[in-house]
Motif scaffolding. Structure first.
Motif, PDB file in Angstrom:
ATOM      1  N   GLY A 130     -59.179  38.519  47.532  1.00 48.81           N
ATOM      2  CA  GLY A 130     -58.671  37.450  46.610  1.00 48.81           C
ATOM      3  C   GLY A 130     -58.907  37.886  44.995  1.00 48.81           C
ATOM      4  N   GLY A 131     -58.749  38.663  44.677  1.00 46.18           N
ATOM      5  CA  GLY A 131     -58.853  39.992  43.321  1.00 46.18           C
ATOM      6  C   GLY A 131     -57.376  40.036  42.522  1.00 46.18           C
ATOM      7  N   THR A 132     -58.257  41.343  41.392  1.00 43.70           N
ATOM      8  CA  THR A 132     -56.365  41.453  40.662  1.00 43.70           C
ATOM      9  C   THR A 132     -57.295  42.934  40.542  1.00 43.70           C
ATOM     10  OG1 THR A 132     -57.447  41.222  38.582  1.00 43.70           O
ATOM     11  CG2 THR A 132     -56.153  39.438  39.270  1.00 43.70           C
ATOM     12  N   LEU A 133     -56.695  44.214  40.313  1.00 43.20           N
ATOM     13  CA  LEU A 133     -56.549  45.464  40.205  1.00 43.20           C
ATOM     14  C   LEU A 133     -56.162  46.522  38.984  1.00 43.20           C
ATOM     15  CD1 LEU A 133     -58.038  48.459  40.411  1.00 43.20           C
ATOM     16  CD2 LEU A 133     -56.535  48.551  42.860  1.00 43.20           C
ATOM     17  N   ARG A 134     -55.981  46.269  38.405  1.00 41.32           N
ATOM     18  CA  ARG A 134     -55.474  46.833  37.140  1.00 41.32           C
ATOM     19  C   ARG A 134     -55.613  47.962  35.964  1.00 41.32           C
ATOM     20  NH1 ARG A 134     -57.429  45.103  32.203  1.00 41.32           N
ATOM     21  NH2 ARG A 134     -58.650  43.562  32.394  1.00 41.32           N
ATOM     22  N   CYS A 135     -54.262  48.832  35.582  1.00 46.58           N
ATOM     23  CA  CYS A 135     -55.019  50.520  35.826  1.00 46.58           C
ATOM     24  C   CYS A 135     -54.466  50.310  33.982  1.00 46.58           C
ATOM     25  CB  CYS A 135     -54.302  51.619  36.098  1.00 46.58           C
ATOM     26  SG  CYS A 135     -54.477  52.931  35.793  1.00 46.58           S
ATOM     27  N   VAL A 136     -55.181  50.934  33.080  1.00 48.16           N
ATOM     28  CA  VAL A 136     -54.839  50.970  32.238  1.00 48.16           C
ATOM     29  C   VAL A 136     -55.259  52.689  31.673  1.00 48.16           C
ATOM     30  CG1 VAL A 136     -55.661  50.526  29.302  1.00 48.16           C
ATOM     31  CG2 VAL A 136     -55.518  48.525  31.357  1.00 48.16           C
ATOM     32  N   SER A 137     -53.866  52.688  30.372  1.00 52.43           N
ATOM     33  CA  SER A 137     -54.200  54.563  30.935  1.00 52.43           C
ATOM     34  C   SER A 137     -53.428  54.668  28.767  1.00 52.43           C
ATOM     35  CB  SER A 137     -53.372  55.613  31.629  1.00 52.43           C
ATOM     36  OG  SER A 137     -54.030  56.125  31.942  1.00 52.43           O
ATOM     37  N   GLN A 138     -54.171  56.275  28.936  1.00 57.12           N
ATOM     38  CA  GLN A 138     -52.231  56.867  28.273  1.00 57.12           C
ATOM     39  C   GLN A 138     -52.967  58.537  28.444  1.00 57.12           C
ATOM     40  OE1 GLN A 138     -53.959  55.718  24.352  1.00 57.12           O
ATOM     41  NE2 GLN A 138     -53.271  57.282  23.027  1.00 57.12           N
ATOM     42  N   GLU A 139     -51.736  58.833  28.393  1.00 58.56           N
ATOM     43  CA  GLU A 139     -51.970  60.437  28.598  1.00 58.56           C
ATOM     44  C   GLU A 139     -52.298  61.384  27.675  1.00 58.56           C
ATOM     45  OE1 GLU A 139     -47.787  61.732  30.015  1.00 58.56           O
ATOM     46  OE2 GLU A 139     -47.128  60.384  28.511  1.00 58.56           O
ATOM     47  N   SER A 140     -53.348  61.763  27.943  1.00 60.93           N
ATOM     48  CA  SER A 140     -54.145  63.247  26.860  1.00 60.93           C
ATOM     49  C   SER A 140     -55.537  62.340  27.024  1.00 60.93           C
ATOM     50  CB  SER A 140     -53.266  63.970  25.886  1.00 60.93           C
ATOM     51  OG  SER A 140     -52.324  64.123  26.542  1.00 60.93           O
ATOM     52  N   VAL A 141     -55.487  60.854  26.634  1.00 55.32           N
ATOM     53  CA  VAL A 141     -57.014  60.627  26.463  1.00 55.32           C
ATOM     54  C   VAL A 141     -57.479  59.997  28.098  1.00 55.32           C
ATOM     55  CG1 VAL A 141     -57.541  57.843  25.486  1.00 55.32           C
ATOM     56  CG2 VAL A 141     -55.545  59.486  24.496  1.00 55.32           C
ATOM     57  N   GLY A 142     -56.701  59.526  29.371  1.00 54.23           N
ATOM     58  CA  GLY A 142     -57.478  59.180  30.455  1.00 54.23           C
ATOM     59  C   GLY A 142     -57.587  57.858  30.952  1.00 54.23           C
ATOM     60  N   SER A 143     -58.516  57.224  32.038  1.00 46.82           N
ATOM     61  CA  SER A 143     -57.016  56.480  32.419  1.00 46.82           C
ATOM     62  C   SER A 143     -58.668  55.458  32.381  1.00 46.82           C
ATOM     63  CB  SER A 143     -56.571  56.800  33.494  1.00 46.82           C
ATOM     64  OG  SER A 143     -55.783  57.486  33.817  1.00 46.82           O
ATOM     65  N   GLU A 144     -58.478  53.925  33.030  1.00 43.84           N
ATOM     66  CA  GLU A 144     -59.645  52.773  33.537  1.00 43.84           C
ATOM     67  C   GLU A 144     -58.371  52.707  34.206  1.00 43.84           C
ATOM     68  OE1 GLU A 144     -62.833  50.006  30.905  1.00 43.84           O
ATOM     69  OE2 GLU A 144     -60.831  49.708  30.625  1.00 43.84           O
ATOM     70  N   PHE A 145     -59.708  51.311  35.588  1.00 44.79           N
ATOM     71  CA  PHE A 145     -59.118  50.564  36.274  1.00 44.79           C
ATOM     72  C   PHE A 145     -60.182  49.584  36.270  1.00 44.79           C
ATOM     73  CE2 PHE A 145     -57.129  54.552  37.705  1.00 44.79           C
ATOM     74  CZ  PHE A 145     -55.299  54.441  38.562  1.00 44.79           C
ATOM     75  N   VAL A 146     -59.829  48.547  36.483  1.00 46.61           N
ATOM     76  CA  VAL A 146     -60.479  47.419  36.285  1.00 46.61           C
ATOM     77  C   VAL A 146     -60.303  46.322  37.150  1.00 46.61           C
ATOM     78  CG1 VAL A 146     -60.934  45.500  34.698  1.00 46.61           C
ATOM     79  CG2 VAL A 146     -59.972  47.600  33.560  1.00 46.61           C
ATOM     80  N   ILE A 147     -60.920  46.075  38.229  1.00 47.66           N
ATOM     81  CA  ILE A 147     -61.196  45.530  39.367  1.00 47.66           C
ATOM     82  C   ILE A 147     -61.631  43.799  38.961  1.00 47.66           C
ATOM     83  CG2 ILE A 147     -62.032  45.377  41.129  1.00 47.66           C
ATOM     84  CD1 ILE A 147     -62.471  48.350  41.639  1.00 47.66           C
ATOM     85  N   GLU A 148     -61.296  42.930  39.742  1.00 47.96           N
ATOM     86  CA  GLU A 148     -61.983  41.110  39.085  1.00 47.96           C
ATOM     87  C   GLU A 148     -61.942  41.324  41.276  1.00 47.96           C
ATOM     88  OE1 GLU A 148     -61.465  38.643  36.290  1.00 47.96           O
ATOM     89  OE2 GLU A 148     -61.505  40.502  34.861  1.00 47.96           O
ATOM     90  N   ILE A 149     -63.423  40.408  41.512  1.00 49.23           N
ATOM     91  CA  ILE A 149     -63.189  39.834  42.394  1.00 49.23           C
ATOM     92  C   ILE A 149     -63.704  38.567  42.387  1.00 49.23           C
ATOM     93  CG2 ILE A 149     -62.802  41.843  43.966  1.00 49.23           C
ATOM     94  CD1 ILE A 149     -65.684  42.576  44.622  1.00 49.23           C
ATOM     95  N   PRO A 150     -63.935  38.004  42.820  1.00 49.70           N
ATOM     96  CA  PRO A 150     -64.794  36.333  43.202  1.00 49.70           C
ATOM     97  C   PRO A 150     -65.703  36.740  43.622  1.00 49.70           C
ATOM     98  CG  PRO A 150     -62.987  36.098  44.398  1.00 49.70           C
ATOM     99  CD  PRO A 150     -62.852  37.387  44.253  1.00 49.70           C
TER     100      PRO A 150
END
Length: 161
Positions: A130-150
């Motif tokens: 029942g959570g969320t998973l999203r990705c924030v990324s920028q080419e040549s810089v990197g990525s971040e995956f953000v998980i939120e769970i109750p």
């Protein structure tokens, strides 16, 4: 521990550094084995992204900016647990980022990936927890995956803390 060998120094690139910042969180109700599968997948993908970046750099560039993975865990004001896994790998282009959680979608060469890792991770986080998973990324810089769970599983899920 499972990915330790992939993080070690190898010819032509230094060890990938892992920086951990774990906040004080309460015990949560979750499917631990499935969450471990998600973490393993995201960290493995981060290592792949860093290795892809290394292929485009000189040894001097790699030594000056070694591969890094950041893992942080905290309790949010909304009383969810937030887990962030970020890397300084190759990054993901804006055209691709909307597809990364689609089943069978992969940017890896044939034989290197099934396109199921992020899709399965998404199902575990969103449907099972029942959570969320999203990705924030920028080419040549990197990525971040953000998980939120109750802190507690939804009613229709079974748990293993």
């Amino acid at each position: 521990m499972i990915l330790d060998n992939r993080l070690k120094e190898k010819p032509l690139h230094p060890a990938i550094q892992v920086h951990k910042q774990y906040g004080d969180i309460p015990q949560i109700e979750c499917c631990a084995g499935q969450l471990n599968q998600v973490f393993l997948n995201l960290i493995n993908n981060a290592i792949d992204a860093i290795c892809d970046r290394y292929k485009k750099q000189t040894l001097e560039q790699i030594i000056n900016e070694p591969g890094m993975i950041w893992i942080s865990i905290m309790l949010t004001e909304q009383k969810t647990v937030q887990i962030r896994i970020a890397d300084n790998g190759i990054g993901i282009s804006p055209e691709i980022i909307s597809k990364v959680f689609d089943p069978f979608y992969t940017t890896k060469p044939v034989g290197s990936g099934t396109g199921l890792g992020l899709s399965t991770s998404y199902q575990i986080i969103v449907e099972k927890h029942g959570g969320t998973l999203r990705c924030v990324s920028q080419e040549s810089v990197g990525s971040e995956f953000v998980i939120e769970i109750p802190l507690k599983l939804p009613q229709n899920s079974s748990s293993t803390s």
